[in-house]
Design a protein around this motif. Structure first.
Motif, PDB file in Angstrom:
ATOM      1  N   LEU A 273      40.218 -83.993  17.412  1.00 56.01           N
ATOM      2  CA  LEU A 273      40.788 -83.832  15.941  1.00 56.01           C
ATOM      3  C   LEU A 273      39.207 -83.543  15.253  1.00 56.01           C
ATOM      4  CD1 LEU A 273      42.796 -86.991  15.831  1.00 56.01           C
ATOM      5  CD2 LEU A 273      43.327 -84.726  14.942  1.00 56.01           C
ATOM      6  N   GLN A 274      38.252 -83.938  15.887  1.00 56.17           N
ATOM      7  CA  GLN A 274      36.875 -83.696  15.476  1.00 56.17           C
ATOM      8  C   GLN A 274      36.663 -82.041  15.338  1.00 56.17           C
ATOM      9  OE1 GLN A 274      33.168 -85.342  17.013  1.00 56.17           O
ATOM     10  NE2 GLN A 274      32.131 -85.000  15.322  1.00 56.17           N
ATOM     11  N   LEU A 275      36.863 -81.729  16.672  1.00 55.52           N
ATOM     12  CA  LEU A 275      36.569 -80.165  16.894  1.00 55.52           C
ATOM     13  C   LEU A 275      37.330 -79.206  15.791  1.00 55.52           C
ATOM     14  CD1 LEU A 275      36.077 -80.240  20.630  1.00 55.52           C
ATOM     15  CD2 LEU A 275      34.437 -79.449  18.761  1.00 55.52           C
ATOM     16  N   ALA A 276      38.741 -79.849  15.612  1.00 54.30           N
ATOM     17  CA  ALA A 276      39.599 -79.395  14.927  1.00 54.30           C
ATOM     18  C   ALA A 276      39.743 -79.590  13.588  1.00 54.30           C
ATOM     19  CB  ALA A 276      41.443 -79.474  15.637  1.00 54.30           C
ATOM     20  N   HIS A 277      38.787 -80.145  12.922  1.00 53.86           N
ATOM     21  CA  HIS A 277      38.772 -80.450  11.636  1.00 53.86           C
ATOM     22  C   HIS A 277      39.766 -81.438  11.180  1.00 53.86           C
ATOM     23  CE1 HIS A 277      35.146 -78.188  11.515  1.00 53.86           C
ATOM     24  NE2 HIS A 277      35.996 -76.821  11.961  1.00 53.86           N
ATOM     25  N   ASN A 278      40.264 -82.345  11.889  1.00 49.12           N
ATOM     26  CA  ASN A 278      41.587 -83.247  11.677  1.00 49.12           C
ATOM     27  C   ASN A 278      42.947 -82.410  11.814  1.00 49.12           C
ATOM     28  OD1 ASN A 278      40.248 -85.681  11.979  1.00 49.12           O
ATOM     29  ND2 ASN A 278      39.287 -85.137   9.904  1.00 49.12           N
ATOM     30  N   LYS A 279      42.942 -81.242  12.418  1.00 50.77           N
ATOM     31  CA  LYS A 279      44.166 -80.465  12.469  1.00 50.77           C
ATOM     32  C   LYS A 279      44.639 -79.958  13.629  1.00 50.77           C
ATOM     33  CE  LYS A 279      43.292 -78.747   7.718  1.00 50.77           C
ATOM     34  NZ  LYS A 279      42.577 -77.911   6.895  1.00 50.77           N
ATOM     35  N   CYS A 280      45.031 -81.254  14.474  1.00 52.05           N
ATOM     36  CA  CYS A 280      45.484 -80.835  15.830  1.00 52.05           C
ATOM     37  C   CYS A 280      46.774 -81.886  16.013  1.00 52.05           C
ATOM     38  CB  CYS A 280      44.621 -81.210  16.796  1.00 52.05           C
ATOM     39  SG  CYS A 280      45.004 -80.900  18.180  1.00 52.05           S
ATOM     40  N   PRO A 281      47.984 -81.571  15.909  1.00 54.83           N
ATOM     41  CA  PRO A 281      49.099 -82.289  15.859  1.00 54.83           C
ATOM     42  C   PRO A 281      49.137 -83.002  17.379  1.00 54.83           C
ATOM     43  CG  PRO A 281      49.540 -80.215  14.744  1.00 54.83           C
ATOM     44  CD  PRO A 281      48.382 -80.159  15.324  1.00 54.83           C
ATOM     45  N   ALA A 282      48.775 -82.323  18.248  1.00 54.60           N
ATOM     46  CA  ALA A 282      48.858 -82.795  19.550  1.00 54.60           C
ATOM     47  C   ALA A 282      47.948 -84.054  19.863  1.00 54.60           C
ATOM     48  CB  ALA A 282      48.545 -81.767  20.855  1.00 54.60           C
ATOM     49  N   ALA A 283      46.849 -83.905  19.522  1.00 58.76           N
ATOM     50  CA  ALA A 283      45.732 -85.014  19.391  1.00 58.76           C
ATOM     51  C   ALA A 283      46.173 -86.220  18.367  1.00 58.76           C
ATOM     52  CB  ALA A 283      44.431 -84.686  19.059  1.00 58.76           C
ATOM     53  N   LEU A 284      46.716 -85.943  17.427  1.00 54.32           N
ATOM     54  CA  LEU A 284      47.269 -86.992  16.638  1.00 54.32           C
ATOM     55  C   LEU A 284      48.551 -87.727  17.089  1.00 54.32           C
ATOM     56  CD1 LEU A 284      46.198 -88.063  13.640  1.00 54.32           C
ATOM     57  CD2 LEU A 284      48.055 -86.577  12.838  1.00 54.32           C
ATOM     58  N   THR A 285      49.276 -86.898  17.796  1.00 53.32           N
ATOM     59  CA  THR A 285      50.533 -87.690  18.679  1.00 53.32           C
ATOM     60  C   THR A 285      49.721 -88.615  19.510  1.00 53.32           C
ATOM     61  OG1 THR A 285      51.915 -85.947  18.018  1.00 53.32           O
ATOM     62  CG2 THR A 285      52.313 -87.095  20.115  1.00 53.32           C
ATOM     63  N   GLU A 286      48.969 -88.047  20.344  1.00 50.46           N
ATOM     64  CA  GLU A 286      48.205 -88.999  21.430  1.00 50.46           C
ATOM     65  C   GLU A 286      47.591 -90.154  21.066  1.00 50.46           C
ATOM     66  OE1 GLU A 286      49.490 -88.436  24.402  1.00 50.46           O
ATOM     67  OE2 GLU A 286      50.307 -86.464  23.773  1.00 50.46           O
ATOM     68  N   ARG A 287      46.721 -89.960  19.815  1.00 50.63           N
ATOM     69  CA  ARG A 287      46.275 -91.138  19.323  1.00 50.63           C
ATOM     70  C   ARG A 287      47.278 -92.229  18.744  1.00 50.63           C
ATOM     71  NH1 ARG A 287      41.877 -90.343  14.424  1.00 50.63           N
ATOM     72  NH2 ARG A 287      43.874 -90.267  13.314  1.00 50.63           N
ATOM     73  N   ALA A 288      48.334 -91.425  18.219  1.00 49.41           N
ATOM     74  CA  ALA A 288      49.351 -92.549  17.746  1.00 49.41           C
ATOM     75  C   ALA A 288      49.859 -93.328  18.664  1.00 49.41           C
ATOM     76  CB  ALA A 288      50.402 -91.879  16.759  1.00 49.41           C
ATOM     77  N   ILE A 289      50.289 -92.604  20.069  1.00 51.90           N
ATOM     78  CA  ILE A 289      50.637 -93.327  21.180  1.00 51.90           C
ATOM     79  C   ILE A 289      49.947 -94.410  21.638  1.00 51.90           C
ATOM     80  CG2 ILE A 289      51.520 -92.858  23.458  1.00 51.90           C
ATOM     81  CD1 ILE A 289      52.681 -90.230  22.307  1.00 51.90           C
ATOM     82  N   ALA A 290      48.497 -93.850  21.746  1.00 48.07           N
ATOM     83  CA  ALA A 290      47.576 -94.881  22.370  1.00 48.07           C
ATOM     84  C   ALA A 290      47.388 -96.129  21.449  1.00 48.07           C
ATOM     85  CB  ALA A 290      46.175 -94.186  22.536  1.00 48.07           C
ATOM     86  N   ASN A 291      47.562 -95.972  19.935  1.00 51.50           N
ATOM     87  CA  ASN A 291      47.458 -97.042  19.172  1.00 51.50           C
ATOM     88  C   ASN A 291      48.561 -97.958  19.155  1.00 51.50           C
ATOM     89  OD1 ASN A 291      44.732 -96.872  18.019  1.00 51.50           O
ATOM     90  ND2 ASN A 291      45.289 -95.103  16.789  1.00 51.50           N
ATOM     91  N   PHE A 292      49.711 -97.373  19.566  1.00 47.26           N
ATOM     92  CA  PHE A 292      51.046 -98.102  19.504  1.00 47.26           C
ATOM     93  C   PHE A 292      50.708 -99.028  20.792  1.00 47.26           C
ATOM     94  CE2 PHE A 292      55.067 -98.204  21.809  1.00 47.26           C
ATOM     95  CZ  PHE A 292      56.114 -99.232  21.005  1.00 47.26           C
ATOM     96  N   PHE A 293      50.407 -98.557  21.991  1.00 46.32           N
ATOM     97  CA  PHE A 293      50.103 -99.401  23.329  1.00 46.32           C
ATOM     98  C   PHE A 293      49.157-100.372  23.103  1.00 46.32           C
ATOM     99  CE2 PHE A 293      52.986 -96.146  25.123  1.00 46.32           C
ATOM    100  CZ  PHE A 293      53.888 -96.939  25.580  1.00 46.32           C
ATOM    101  N   LEU A 294      48.068-100.186  22.069  1.00 43.59           N
ATOM    102  CA  LEU A 294      47.187-101.057  22.161  1.00 43.59           C
ATOM    103  C   LEU A 294      47.265-102.005  20.879  1.00 43.59           C
ATOM    104  CD1 LEU A 294      43.961 -98.845  22.377  1.00 43.59           C
ATOM    105  CD2 LEU A 294      44.643-100.546  23.780  1.00 43.59           C
ATOM    106  N   HIS A 295      48.958-102.265  20.585  1.00 44.40           N
ATOM    107  CA  HIS A 295      49.128-103.119  19.409  1.00 44.40           C
ATOM    108  C   HIS A 295      48.497-102.746  18.200  1.00 44.40           C
ATOM    109  CE1 HIS A 295      51.569-104.833  22.749  1.00 44.40           C
ATOM    110  NE2 HIS A 295      50.564-104.852  23.427  1.00 44.40           N
ATOM    111  N   LYS A 296      48.124-101.731  17.884  1.00 48.82           N
ATOM    112  CA  LYS A 296      47.612-101.176  16.472  1.00 48.82           C
ATOM    113  C   LYS A 296      48.643-100.650  15.604  1.00 48.82           C
ATOM    114  CE  LYS A 296      42.692-101.201  18.307  1.00 48.82           C
ATOM    115  NZ  LYS A 296      41.723-100.128  18.275  1.00 48.82           N
ATOM    116  N   PRO A 297      49.792-101.326  15.368  1.00 46.97           N
ATOM    117  CA  PRO A 297      50.740-100.555  14.536  1.00 46.97           C
ATOM    118  C   PRO A 297      50.231 -99.862  13.195  1.00 46.97           C
ATOM    119  CG  PRO A 297      51.120-102.912  13.994  1.00 46.97           C
ATOM    120  CD  PRO A 297      49.831-102.800  15.343  1.00 46.97           C
ATOM    121  N   ALA A 298      49.152-100.343  12.440  1.00 50.60           N
ATOM    122  CA  ALA A 298      48.859 -99.757  11.228  1.00 50.60           C
ATOM    123  C   ALA A 298      48.399 -98.404  11.577  1.00 50.60           C
ATOM    124  CB  ALA A 298      47.940-100.619  10.582  1.00 50.60           C
TER     125      ALA A 298
END
Length: 187
Positions: free
Chosen positions: A85-110
């Protein structure tokens, strides 16, 4: 002198080396699609070492984030996703998807919801059908893992309608249908 310059990181690589790097990236992504996450990580790391100027680190780090998620190494997935995301100036849907999934499994729903909301916004703004299909597939993965199977199935079906030749979408559709207990549709 030209040969030495081509071998120095930061300078353009030969066309052959760039093509070889793209091929390795495709193989790494295929390993992710097939669930062979250790092999995917090895291939992505190889790309980072030897393909630094041929392939953007965005794609490599987003792929690594997916592999880390597959290995249940969620903090590492977040770190790789944030690098992409940093390299893409926060415009990388694939990276955003993976971060959302990781946060979900880390019990960080917000945090997961924040990323998912950004994906929804990008999806509604996407003009290119293939780009929109990729975003929808990412959203479908998040919803599948969050057990919202009807929504995940609608999203992946829409992605398939936008980009019917992407085999990864059919694999995901099969996984979602199997999770719903719809085994004939999964085949």
């Amino acid at each position: 002198i030209a040969i030495l310059v081509l071998g120095v990181p930061g300078y353009a690589q030969t066309g052959e080396n760039a093509q070889n790097c793209r091929s390795r990236l495709e193989k790494a992504n295929l390993a992710n699609e097939m669930g062979n996450y250790p092999a995917a990580l090895l291939r992505f790391d190889s790309c980072l070492i030897s393909c630094s100027t041929a392939i953007p680190g965005i794609d490599i780090n987003a792929g690594k984030a997916r592999a880390f998620n597959g290995l249940h190494q969620y903090p590492e997935a977040i770190a790789a996703a944030e690098t992409a995301l940093q390299l893409a100036h926060n415009k990388c849907p694939a990276a955003l998807t993976e971060r959302a999934i990781a946060n979900f499994f880390l019990h960080k729903p917000a945090e997961a919801k924040t990323d998912y909301t950004k994906l929804e916004a990008w999806s509604s703004k996407a003009k290119d059908p293939k780009e929109k299909a990729l975003i929808l597939a990412g959203m479908a993965r998040v919803n599948w893992l969050n057990d919202d199977l009807p929504l995940a199935l609608r999203q992946i079906e829409q992605a398939i309608s936008l980009d019917p030749v992407n085999p990864a979408f059919n694999l995901l559709s099969g996984d979602i249908n199997a999770a719903k207990g719809q085994f004939p549709e999964a085949m």
